[in-house]
Design an enzyme around this catalytic site. Structure first.
Site, PDB file in Angstrom:
ATOM      1  N   GLU A 110       0.860  -1.192   0.000  1.00  0.00           N
ATOM      2  CA  GLU A 110       0.000   0.000   0.000  1.00  0.00           C
ATOM      3  C   GLU A 110       0.892   1.236   0.000  1.00  0.00           C
ATOM      4  O   GLU A 110       1.712   1.417   0.891  1.00  0.00           O
ATOM      5  CB  GLU A 110      -0.931  -0.011   1.221  1.00  0.00           C
ATOM      6  CG  GLU A 110      -1.678   1.290   1.460  1.00  0.00           C
ATOM      7  CD  GLU A 110      -2.466   1.812   0.260  1.00  0.00           C
ATOM      8  OE1 GLU A 110      -3.272   1.062  -0.293  1.00  0.00           O
ATOM      9  OE2 GLU A 110      -2.244   2.987  -0.137  1.00  0.00           O
ATOM     10  N   CYS A 140     -15.154   6.025   2.676  1.00  0.00           N
ATOM     11  CA  CYS A 140     -16.520   6.557   2.600  1.00  0.00           C
ATOM     12  C   CYS A 140     -16.821   7.499   3.763  1.00  0.00           C
ATOM     13  O   CYS A 140     -17.767   8.290   3.699  1.00  0.00           O
ATOM     14  CB  CYS A 140     -17.530   5.408   2.596  1.00  0.00           C
ATOM     15  SG  CYS A 140     -17.198   4.203   1.301  1.00  0.00           S
TER      16      CYS A 140
HETATM   17  P1  FAD Z   1      -9.384   2.041  -2.934  1.00  0.00           P
HETATM   18  O1  FAD Z   1     -10.223   1.781  -1.756  1.00  0.00           O
HETATM   19  O2  FAD Z   1      -9.239   3.426  -3.416  1.00  0.00           O
HETATM   20  O3  FAD Z   1      -7.939   1.448  -2.639  1.00  0.00           O
HETATM   21  C1  FAD Z   1      -6.919   1.500  -3.595  1.00  0.00           C
HETATM   22  C2  FAD Z   1      -5.601   1.637  -2.876  1.00  0.00           C
HETATM   23  O4  FAD Z   1      -4.577   1.277  -3.760  1.00  0.00           O
HETATM   24  C3  FAD Z   1      -5.290   3.062  -2.445  1.00  0.00           C
HETATM   25  O5  FAD Z   1      -5.144   3.149  -1.044  1.00  0.00           O
HETATM   26  C4  FAD Z   1      -3.995   3.412  -3.168  1.00  0.00           C
HETATM   27  O6  FAD Z   1      -3.106   4.162  -2.375  1.00  0.00           O
HETATM   28  C5  FAD Z   1      -3.428   2.030  -3.458  1.00  0.00           C
HETATM   29  N1  FAD Z   1      -2.537   2.027  -4.612  1.00  0.00           N
HETATM   30  C6  FAD Z   1      -2.802   2.485  -5.861  1.00  0.00           C
HETATM   31  N2  FAD Z   1      -1.736   2.276  -6.656  1.00  0.00           N
HETATM   32  C7  FAD Z   1      -0.788   1.675  -5.902  1.00  0.00           C
HETATM   33  C8  FAD Z   1       0.532   1.234  -6.166  1.00  0.00           C
HETATM   34  N3  FAD Z   1       1.078   1.353  -7.374  1.00  0.00           N
HETATM   35  N4  FAD Z   1       1.227   0.678  -5.154  1.00  0.00           N
HETATM   36  C9  FAD Z   1       0.689   0.547  -3.917  1.00  0.00           C
HETATM   37  N5  FAD Z   1      -0.552   0.958  -3.619  1.00  0.00           N
HETATM   38  C10 FAD Z   1      -1.281   1.518  -4.599  1.00  0.00           C
HETATM   39  N6  FAD Z   1     -18.551   4.086  -2.095  1.00  0.00           N
HETATM   40  C11 FAD Z   1     -19.760   3.708  -1.637  1.00  0.00           C
HETATM   41  O7  FAD Z   1     -20.246   2.653  -2.040  1.00  0.00           O
HETATM   42  N7  FAD Z   1     -20.441   4.478  -0.732  1.00  0.00           N
HETATM   43  C12 FAD Z   1     -19.944   5.654  -0.254  1.00  0.00           C
HETATM   44  O8  FAD Z   1     -20.573   6.319   0.578  1.00  0.00           O
HETATM   45  C13 FAD Z   1     -18.687   6.084  -0.743  1.00  0.00           C
HETATM   46  N8  FAD Z   1     -18.153   7.246  -0.305  1.00  0.00           N
HETATM   47  C14 FAD Z   1     -16.919   7.617  -0.743  1.00  0.00           C
HETATM   48  C15 FAD Z   1     -16.366   8.799  -0.280  1.00  0.00           C
HETATM   49  C16 FAD Z   1     -15.103   9.196  -0.701  1.00  0.00           C
HETATM   50  C17 FAD Z   1     -14.526  10.492  -0.217  1.00  0.00           C
HETATM   51  C18 FAD Z   1     -14.369   8.363  -1.585  1.00  0.00           C
HETATM   52  C19 FAD Z   1     -13.002   8.765  -2.042  1.00  0.00           C
HETATM   53  C20 FAD Z   1     -14.909   7.186  -2.066  1.00  0.00           C
HETATM   54  C21 FAD Z   1     -16.185   6.802  -1.648  1.00  0.00           C
HETATM   55  N9  FAD Z   1     -16.773   5.625  -2.112  1.00  0.00           N
HETATM   56  C22 FAD Z   1     -18.010   5.246  -1.665  1.00  0.00           C
HETATM   57  C23 FAD Z   1     -16.087   4.785  -3.109  1.00  0.00           C
HETATM   58  C24 FAD Z   1     -15.371   3.633  -2.433  1.00  0.00           C
HETATM   59  O9  FAD Z   1     -14.562   4.132  -1.420  1.00  0.00           O
HETATM   60  C25 FAD Z   1     -14.552   2.912  -3.492  1.00  0.00           C
HETATM   61  O10 FAD Z   1     -15.415   2.408  -4.470  1.00  0.00           O
HETATM   62  C26 FAD Z   1     -13.744   1.769  -2.915  1.00  0.00           C
HETATM   63  O11 FAD Z   1     -12.897   2.212  -1.911  1.00  0.00           O
HETATM   64  C27 FAD Z   1     -12.914   1.133  -4.036  1.00  0.00           C
HETATM   65  O12 FAD Z   1     -12.081   0.171  -3.509  1.00  0.00           O
HETATM   66  P2  FAD Z   1     -10.703  -0.182  -4.196  1.00  0.00           P
HETATM   67  O13 FAD Z   1     -10.050  -1.179  -3.306  1.00  0.00           O
HETATM   68  O14 FAD Z   1     -10.899  -0.497  -5.608  1.00  0.00           O
HETATM   69  O15 FAD Z   1      -9.883   1.179  -4.174  1.00  0.00           O
END
Ligand code: FAD
Length: 566
Positions: free
Chosen positions: A32, A42
């Site tokens: 990470e 969220c």
């Molecule tokens: P993320 O949770 O974004 O995790 C991806 C991680 O990968 C990040 O921490 C990043 O640092 C890491 N990363 C990326 N590239 C690299 C790399 N090269 N090397 C190491 N690490 C890396 N969804 C809902 O359903 N309801 C809600 O109310 C809602 N509210 C939200 C509010 C906010 C402010 C935000 C930003 C998002 C919200 N979402 C909500 C969306 C939800 O958070 C995302 O859909 C979900 O977190 C996606 O999960 P993910 O694991 O794909 O990505």
């Protein structure tokens, strides 16, 4: 087996935790880039707004707690720089130690998420311009607010933008909301989003739709935000919430197949085009559950499910991606808006044949104190399949949309909706819940018992057709459609001779209930072409907000019958 996970939040951690529960012997390394894993992204807007006072409440796990409970090797501040599928290696940079190393894998899970879209206009990298994705982002934004910021501009009126606007207003900032589309909350149809724009305006938000960000310039105090309509707005902080784009640069550099707007293409087991490389969460393209078309759905629920599905697939439990409906909800100054499945504009764009009903039933029994309407829109196919729903209201919106989302997932039809056995006591619902009522109205449409007309047809209707208002005389006098005649539905049987039998009759009332009764009466008494306004004047005034209703200065006393208790 050794699995390397890139990205340690929603999808990545969901994978890692499930993988450990299935495979005690697996080596699981989570890389990470940020300082935190498994944090509540969220919850970030609520921390900025001080509804969540303590930052640590957003941190659900730490590398130490994950090592202790799940024996995961979680490395924060470690960025994956490149993956080489042919050698099954990842090049990693330790951001604190500032050194690089290579990590091998048997399987790799890309869970890199999505990054905020930053418009390509001057000034977006000024220190006053923010995005909101990580805990440090939220701390920075909250720090500016705590430091006495008075004026904010939020760019983008989607879910995150709206939550941020509410948070900033809650903290007392004068807030301008800029949205390029001509409505707020573009994931909803325009008439359904109107309750949200009304709530924003009522809360003192300076709302500017149909306007984009043109530039941010340093000002005497803070910055000057230039908009595409030529206006300038002064601000101490600007938040860019104009959408996200899949973070797929690692995948692209490794030669993985990308699809819609750069999202990683995966198969039903979430395998990418490279052997032993999986991808999950906001970074991937999903199949829309209703149309089957490729779609981006950056939401927490699908991300968590996909993480688990990959673990199931890798460790012999099947594990397939599940359909994604895009069910989502937001609260904006007391108004709740939610959506599941496809909107009407999306169905139109995809050329999917559909019908629509609008209803305005209370969240619980009307006679129980505190009844407030839920505005519900249901979209369905000619064969009764449910295609989508949207709802706004103060209470009970989440329950109705979740029930309909479940019904879509189960392949139920609108007739099934009418027959759902839902919990009822006066404080919670009605013997016929709004979901049942929506199913009944849709079933009536499919059976041909109810023919609807839509507000957009008002101006194109047959000029010979009679526009019949069946509300009370007092309601008619207070404002009616130009050219309408008024026969309250309670008087209709006695006054049928006032309606020419050879003309079509377009009936309306306040919400569509009384006009349906009138339609049934007229049909059975020999008027073949009778239609009822979908959702009544409540929906019409949302769809045609500029239409001026006509008033009758002196209502005829004969009209002043008691309004029907419907
Ligand atoms: P993320 O949770 O974004 O995790 C991806 C991680 O990968 C990040 O921490 C990043 O640092 C890491 N990363 C990326 N590239 C690299 C790399 N090269 N090397 C190491 N690490 C890396 N969804 C809902 O359903 N309801 C809600 O109310 C809602 N509210 C939200 C509010 C906010 C402010 C935000 C930003 C998002 C919200 N979402 C909500 C969306 C939800 O958070 C995302 O859909 C979900 O977190 C996606 O999960 P993910 O694991 O794909 O990505």
């Amino acid at each position: 087996m050794k699995v390397v996970v890139v990205g340690g939040v929603a999808a990545g951690m969901s994978f890692a935790a499930r993988a450990r529960r299935l495979a005690e012997d697996a080596e699981i390394v989570v890389l990470e880039r940020g300082p935190h894993v498994s944090f509540a992204n969220c919850g970030l807007p609520y921390y900025v707004g001080d509804e969540i006072a303590d930052r640590d409440d957003l941190l659900l796990q730490t590398p130490a707690s994950l090592a202790a409970s799940l024996a995961l090797d979680v490395r924060t501040r470690h960025e994956a720089l490149a993956i080489v599928p042919s050698r099954k290696t990842v090049r990693v940079r330790d951001l604190d130690g500032a050194h690089e190393y290579e990590e091998t894998y048997d399987a790799l899970v890309l869970a890199t998420g999505a990054e905020p879209l930053v418009p390509g206009v001057p000034g977006v990298y000024l220190p006053q311009v923010h995005t909101l994705r990580t805990v440090p982002d939220a701390e920075r934004l909250r720090g500016v607010v705590d430091g006495g910021a008075e004026r904010a501009v939020v760019v983008g009126a989607g879910f995150i933008g709206l939550e941020a606007v509410e948070a900033l207003r809650r903290r007392g900032l004068r807030t301008t909301l800029v949205e390029l589309a001509d409505q707020v909350l573009p994931p909803l149809d325009a008439e359904m989003a109107r309750a949200v724009s009304d709530a924003l305006v009522a809360a003192g938000v300076d709302l500017r739709t149909g306007t984009g960000l043109a530039a941010v310039r340093p000002g005497k105090r803070g910055v000057s935000v230039e908009l595409t309509d030529g206006c300038r707005v002064g601000a101490d902080l600007v938040l860019l919430a104009a959408g996200v784009r899949p973070e797929s640069s690692l995948a692209a550099a490794a030669g993985l197949t990308l699809g819609t707007r750069g999202a990683v293409v995966v198969d039903e087991h979430l395998r990418t085009s490279a052997p032993a490389v999986y991808a999950v969460g906001d970074a991937i393209e999903v199949a829309d559950a209703v149309t089957g078309a490729p779609a981006l759905v950056p939401l927490a629920g699908p991300a968590n499910r996909q993480g688990r599905a990959v673990a199931d697939h890798l460790f012999g439990r099947g594990g397939r991606r599940s359909p994604v409906l895009g069910t989502a909800i937001v609260r904006v100054f007391g108004v709740v808006a939610a959506v599941t499945g496809r909107t009407e504009k999306a169905l139109r764009a995809a050329g999917v044949e559909h019908a629509v009903v609008h209803l305005h039933h209370a969240q619980h029994a009307g006679y129980y104190p505190g009844a407030r309407p839920i505005h519900l829109k249901l979209l369905f196919a000619p064969d009764g399949r449910i295609l989508g729903a949207q709802a706004t209201g103060a209470e009970g919106v989440d329950k109705r949309i979740d029930v309909i989302a479940t019904a879509i997932r189960a392949g139920l039809t609108v007739t099934d909706l009418a027959e759902l056995d839902l919990a009822y006591a006066p404080p919670f619902g009605s013997a016929r819940d709004p979901v049942n009522m929506a199913g009944l109205a849709a079933s009536n449409v499919l059976a041909g018992d109810l023919r609807l007309w839509r507000p957009a047809e008002l101006r194109e209707r047959d000029p010979e057709a009679v526009l019949l208002d069946v509300r009370s005389g007092a309601e008619f006098a207070a404002g009616h459609l130009p050219g309408a005649v008024n026969i309250p539905h309670t008087q209709l049987r006695a006054r049928l001779d006032e309606l020419p039998r050879d003309r079509a009759v377009w009936v309306y009332c306040a919400s569509g209930v009384r006009s349906y009764l009138a339609l049934r009466l007229l049909r059975q008494r020999g008027w073949p072409d009778t239609r009822s306004l979908s959702g009544g004047l409540r929906t019409l005034t949302l769809e045609l907000p500029d239409l001026a209703l006509e008033r009758t200065p002196e209502p005829d006393p004969e009209w002043l019958w008691p309004a029907a208790a419907i």
